[in-house]
Design an enzyme around this catalytic site. Structure first.
Site, PDB file in Angstrom:
ATOM      1  N   ILE A 206      -7.439   7.641  -0.797  1.00 47.17           N
ATOM      2  CA  ILE A 206      -7.559   6.080  -1.679  1.00 47.17           C
ATOM      3  C   ILE A 206      -7.841   5.675  -0.079  1.00 47.17           C
ATOM      4  O   ILE A 206      -8.354   6.327   0.634  1.00 47.17           O
ATOM      5  CB  ILE A 206      -5.546   5.711  -1.483  1.00 47.17           C
ATOM      6  N   SER A 207      -8.587   4.886  -0.355  1.00 51.90           N
ATOM      7  CA  SER A 207      -9.680   4.638   0.628  1.00 51.90           C
ATOM      8  C   SER A 207      -9.099   3.595   1.508  1.00 51.90           C
ATOM      9  O   SER A 207      -8.222   2.563   1.243  1.00 51.90           O
ATOM     10  CB  SER A 207     -10.383   3.611  -0.363  1.00 51.90           C
ATOM     11  N   GLN A 208      -9.937   3.091   3.016  1.00 51.34           N
ATOM     12  CA  GLN A 208      -8.901   2.544   4.380  1.00 51.34           C
ATOM     13  C   GLN A 208      -9.445   1.273   3.502  1.00 51.34           C
ATOM     14  O   GLN A 208      -9.581   0.190   3.055  1.00 51.34           O
ATOM     15  CB  GLN A 208     -10.061   2.834   5.336  1.00 51.34           C
TER      16      GLN A 208
ATOM     17  N   ARG B 201       0.525  -1.700  -0.373  1.00 54.30           N
ATOM     18  CA  ARG B 201       0.317  -0.095   0.110  1.00 54.30           C
ATOM     19  C   ARG B 201       1.281   1.572  -0.055  1.00 54.30           C
ATOM     20  O   ARG B 201       0.094   2.203  -0.151  1.00 54.30           O
ATOM     21  CB  ARG B 201      -0.986  -0.117   1.010  1.00 54.30           C
TER      22      ARG B 201
END
Length: 201
Positions: free
Chosen positions: A50-52, A24
């Site tokens: 950017i999503s969790q 990530r």
């Protein structure tokens, strides 16, 4: 915490192992590297995030991906979700409306060695008719409604995961299923907060 909404008290080991494989930190801005593995969304520029990791894992799990599936993603962003999908599916088609993000994502995925992701710059509201139908469709921005072109491009037996709602209103993560006879069912899963989907008619 979300089991009462989704009916799942755990994520599949396959999805969890996939998140362990995808680096990530390669998908976040350099000034946020120290937060790359926190369970929170992070800004990536142009008003996008950017999503969790948990939401990425949950939406991926809900897609029920098999290794011969062709998946359409609307909203490439940093390409983190696309990379996670590509670890599980045969091919991922990902559309990003912001040219700069689309170009950066394409270079990033190439550098990381992903060969089964096709990135395109364009308006994801209309999907990708020339490559349809898709086994699964995932939308990573909140739409005001479920786009009819995406429903049409979903294969019978397929699943679409999409957040629906306004930018300042309650949004709901919705799972859409297309049955073998072409009929559609949808269910609200849980409240979420996404940046708005742009484009459309």
């Amino acid at each position: 915490m979300t089991a009462s909404y989704t009916g799942r008290d755990r994520l599949s080991e396959t999805v969890l192992n996939t998140l362990k494989r995808v680096p990530r930190h390669r998908f976040v801005p350099e000034n946020l590297l120290d937060r790359a593995y926190q369970n929170r969304p992070l800004p990536i520029g142009f008003g996008q995030t950017i999503s969790q990791p948990y939401i990425v894992a949950l939406m991926t799990d809900l897609l029920e991906i098999e290794d011969d599936h062709r998946i359409l993603e609307i909203g490439t962003g940093s390409a983190y979700q696309a990379a996670v999908l590509a670890e599980l599916a045969e091919t991922v088609y990902s559309i990003e409306i912001i040219p700069e993000l689309a170009e950066t994502a394409k270079g990033r995925l190439k550098a990381l060695g992903y060969t089964n992701i096709v990135t395109l710059q364009g308006d994801g509201y209309f999907g990708l008719e020339k490559e349809a139908p898709f086994d699964g469709i995932i939308v990573t921005a909140a739409a005001s409604h479920i786009p009819p072109p995406l429903v049409a491009q979903l294969k019978p037996g397929g699943v679409m995961i999409i957040p629906v709602g306004g930018p300042f209103l309650t949004q709901e993560l919705i799972r859409v299923r297309k049955k073998a006879d072409g009929s559609i069912t949808s269910e609200q899963l849980l409240p979420v907060a996404f940046v708005p989907l742009t484009g459309g008619p």
